[in-house]
Design an enzyme around this catalytic site. Sequence first.
Site, short mmCIF file in Angstrom:
data_model
loop_
_atom_site.label_atom_id
_atom_site.label_comp_id
_atom_site.label_asym_id
_atom_site.label_seq_id
_atom_site.Cartn_x
_atom_site.Cartn_y
_atom_site.Cartn_z
N ASP A 132 -3.08 -12.32 -29.25
CA ASP A 132 -4.48 -12.35 -29.72
C ASP A 132 -4.53 -11.52 -31.00
OD1 ASP A 132 -7.24 -12.77 -29.84
OD2 ASP A 132 -7.52 -12.33 -27.72
N GLU A 155 -11.97 -16.47 -21.77
CA GLU A 155 -11.61 -15.10 -22.15
C GLU A 155 -12.79 -14.40 -22.79
OE1 GLU A 155 -9.96 -11.82 -24.72
OE2 GLU A 155 -11.24 -13.50 -25.24
N GLU A 156 -13.49 -15.10 -23.67
CA GLU A 156 -14.61 -14.46 -24.37
C GLU A 156 -15.79 -14.21 -23.42
OE1 GLU A 156 -14.22 -13.24 -27.16
OE2 GLU A 156 -12.82 -14.44 -28.33
N ASP A 175 -9.73 -16.09 -33.80
CA ASP A 175 -9.63 -15.58 -32.42
C ASP A 175 -10.01 -16.71 -31.47
OD1 ASP A 175 -9.97 -14.27 -30.00
OD2 ASP A 175 -11.63 -13.02 -30.67
#
Length: 365
Positions: free
Chosen positions: A235, A212-213, A180
């Site tokens: 994703d 994004e995280e 990921d």
Amino acid sequence: MRERLKALIETLMMTPGPSGHEGPVRRLIRTELEKLGLATTTDRLGNLVATLEGDKARPSVMVIGHMDQLGFLVRKIEASGLIRVERLGGVPERALAAQEVALVAKGGRLIPAIIGNKSHHATLPEEKYRVVPYQDLIVDGGFASAAEVEAAGVTVGTPIIYEPRFVDLANGRIGGTSVDDRVACAIMIELAKALGGEKKRPTVHLVFSVQEEFNLRGVLPAAQTLAPDICVQLDLALATDTPDMAARGDVRLGGGPVMGLYSFHGRGTLNGLLPHPALVRLFEATADRTKIPLQRSVHIGALTETSYVQLVGKGVASIDMGFPARYTHSAREVCDLADVEALTRLMIAAIGAIGADFKLTRDDD
Ligand SMILES: [Zn+2]
């Protein structure tokens, strides 16, 4: 294609890029795109964009895959040289103790360290099944004083990632850190290669996004600038083929790409994605035509960037396309290269099938 993807995925997984500190992985991707003769731009947040110009009569497509990875930041350096951390992204606290990590010092230099786990021999019965909150964990780089930590180039704010690892498993499956979303980055580089020479297709913006995280919104400046008609986000999709996940769905590793029909996150964000029906029809028809199996996912508890991208400008028709993955956000995520290759082929075919008559109105819903 599978071997090429595998080599690219391994290189990407082994390159650090915690949220907000994506430099090393961005440089790697930029170099890969330059090898294909593609120019790139980087915006102030660090999003890397490569545009493949196409037929202007067709709706434009933005494909997103995030470059960043979750981890920690140094919160406090103890006098003893042990390090306390703050989390950067959704780390699974159950699976942190005794992990190998790497402090990312200036310039991306990795300093190995270990997350301490209380000596088993001293563990009390009531502690045995208790998860230690990340705030109480210690990171041990072997340093004997705070001065030693600082001399190594580590300060409050230094990012920490899982020690990068790539594991070659049986049956074309792979595991390791940052499956990921480095897998998607590899797919997008392969898309650049496949679509580059083809002009009978829409303009495609490949966006390797940041943060994004951290907060899922790092891609927004790119979406606002590019103003695409369509957004496809690549994703992982949660595989549900392990005993602990069985009740959640029917997504299995090796079962093919996954189309997201619903995502929602109720704790705080109240956001999610109900994909644009024209894109659902596009991927269903393309999967049928190309004989690529297509799995379907409906789930609550995770979000992607499309939740925010869909709300930009006049609205962006959005969909999440994924590859099944197990053990998400842990230091050893697992996916299947057959799914990754199939998703790449599905994307190439679907983008090619977006003609000038592709309607994004809601009249046919
Ligand atoms: Zn992700």
